[in-house]
Design a protein around this motif. Structure first.
Motif: not given
Ligand SMILES: Nc1ncnc2c1ncn2[C@@H]1O[C@H](COP(=O)(O)OP(=O)(O)OP(=O)(O)O)[C@@H](O)[C@H]1O
Ligand SMILES: [Mg+2]
Length: 407
Positions: A27-31
């Motif tokens: 799950q991509p997240r900020e940074g």
């Protein structure tokens, strides 16, 4: 489990290895990216990194996917898939175009890369990556990002990675048969590099070797860019086979002995230590000196490292590897391999596990997961570029024209 609800926001990677098939959902997240699901299944349908049994490979993919989906609590429909194996070939190419409006624009870069890949690729090979190395504007060399610069003539040096058409088709077929569409393919060592190398290492020059079961995959970075890739037909399975023959023990027991007591340098182990070795075909187990096990392993470990050494010399880049050699992949876990590597390769060697990840990191922080984590990172980078998911042949046609990576 709902289908589709998170499909647009999650990334999944599939590593079809010689010994295990692994699926990681992130799950991509900020940074960064959080791992939310991991699944593995033993792989029996590959030889030297190439699919030789479609049904068995498809079954293993299905099992790994189900396990990862269960853990993540979500279904996946499409996935980024790693390509490896002895069929991979790569070479350098150059292209040149006139800069249209005296200032380089994105379209000029696209055109020059297309010109560089307008080389004769045999009909039985498909282009997997066209990786720009650097650009030259008029007489100014070594430009990494030419956009916005002024000039008349733009030149590009690229590294082109190709794979055997049949081998790639079989990877696509197994993935599709397991019920998944393919978001894109990535060379496995390129993926591993994304997971384990730091930018400093790439800038200073580094050779990464992913020592898997059936093959050892090499990728070399100089000045931050990929300059060389190759696949060596040796890996951990060859070490296990030697132990099975040398100690006359079943394959599964040889694998356990290697992982638990094996060492690449027999001089590093306690000479008084003994181990229990299972007999073949119902024969009684025997007690053997641990040092003997390591003496069986040592020549094969040396051979793998010598292959790596020869390959690095063949690339002509030995003097540019300021950061030395990085080993990853399950096979890099053999005790004593780093020490032997420093001695034989005569440069710094380190073992690497995937970094830059959050979530269920404990499950994947091992060298055997570098490729699958790298596929997640690769997918995350390319997510925006590939909003439309295509599969099979249609996809293959697309990448032939447009699969360009900026690393
Ligand atoms: N502790 C350990 N010591 C030595 N070898 C190990 C250890 N753990 C795993 N291995 C070896 O790592 C190899 C598998 O590595 P990996 O999972 O990276 O391969 P793969 O991706 O399935 O194969 P390939 O990349 O060649 O297609 C096996 O040969 C296994 O014996
Ligand atoms: Mg592998």
């Amino acid at each position: 489990m709902k289908r589709n609800d998170r499909e647009d926001t999650i990334v999944a990677g599939l590593d079809i290895g010689s010994t295990k098939i692994s699926v990681v959902i992130g799950q991509p997240r900020e940074g960064g990216i959080d791992v939310i699901g991991v699944g593995t299944a033993p792989s029996h349908g590959l030889r030297k990194g190439v699919v030789v049994n479609i049904d068995s490979t498809t079954d293993s993919i299905r099992k790994a996917v189900e396990e990862a989906e269960l853990m993540a609590g979500t279904k996946i429909e499409s996935i980024w898939v790693g390509v490896a194996g002895a069929h991979i070939r790569s070479f350098d190419s150059k292209g040149m175009v006139a800069i249209k409006n005296k200032e380089v624009q994105e379209s000029d870069v696209q055109r020059v890369i297309e010109a560089a890949q307008a080389v004769a690729v045999p009909a039985d090979r498909d282009v997997i990556h066209v990786i720009p190395r650097d650009f030259k504007i008029d007489d100014q060399e070594g430009i990494s990002d030419p956009i916005g610069m002024s000039g008349i003539r733009l030149e590009a040096s690229v590294h082109i990675v190709t794979g055997g058409h049949t081998a790639i088709q079989n990877i696509i077929k197994c993935t599709n048969k397991a019920g998944l569409k393919i978001k894109g393919l990535a060379l496995e060592q390129l993926a591993s590099a994304l997971a384990v190398l730091s930018q400093d290492e790439k800038d200073l020059g580094v050779a990464l070797v992913d020592i898997g079961g059936g093959t050892s995959d090499v990728i070399i970075y100089i000045n931050g860019g990929v300059v060389y890739t190759s696949v060596l037909p040796l890996g951990g399975v060859h070490v296990t086979n030697d132990v099975a023959v040398g100690l006359r023990t079943p394959h599964s027991s040889a694998e356990n002995l290697k992982c638990e007591y094996g060492c690449a340098m027999s001089s590093l182990v306690d000479s008084s230590e003994s181990i229990e070795v299972e007999g073949v075909g119902g024969r009684q187990s025997r007690t053997v000196m641990r040092q003997y096990l390591c003496e069986v392993i040592e020549p094969r470990a040396e051979e793998i490292l010598n292959f790596i050494n020869t390959e690095i010399h063949k690339s002509g880049l030995t003097d540019f590897l300021g950061s030395g050699v990085v080993l990853t992949g399950g096979g890099s876990q053999l005790d004593g391999l780093i020490e032997m590597g420093e001695f034989l390769l005569d440069m710094p060697v380190r073992k690497a596990v995937p970094n830059q990840i959050g979530g269920l990191r404990d499950a994947v922080q091992t060298p055997a997961f570098s490729t699958s984590i790298g596929l997640l990172l690769y997918g995350q980078t390319h997510m925006k570029k590939s909003k439309t998911t295509v599969s099979g042949l249609r996809w293959m046609e697309k990448i032939k024209k447009a699969f360009v990576d900026a690393f």
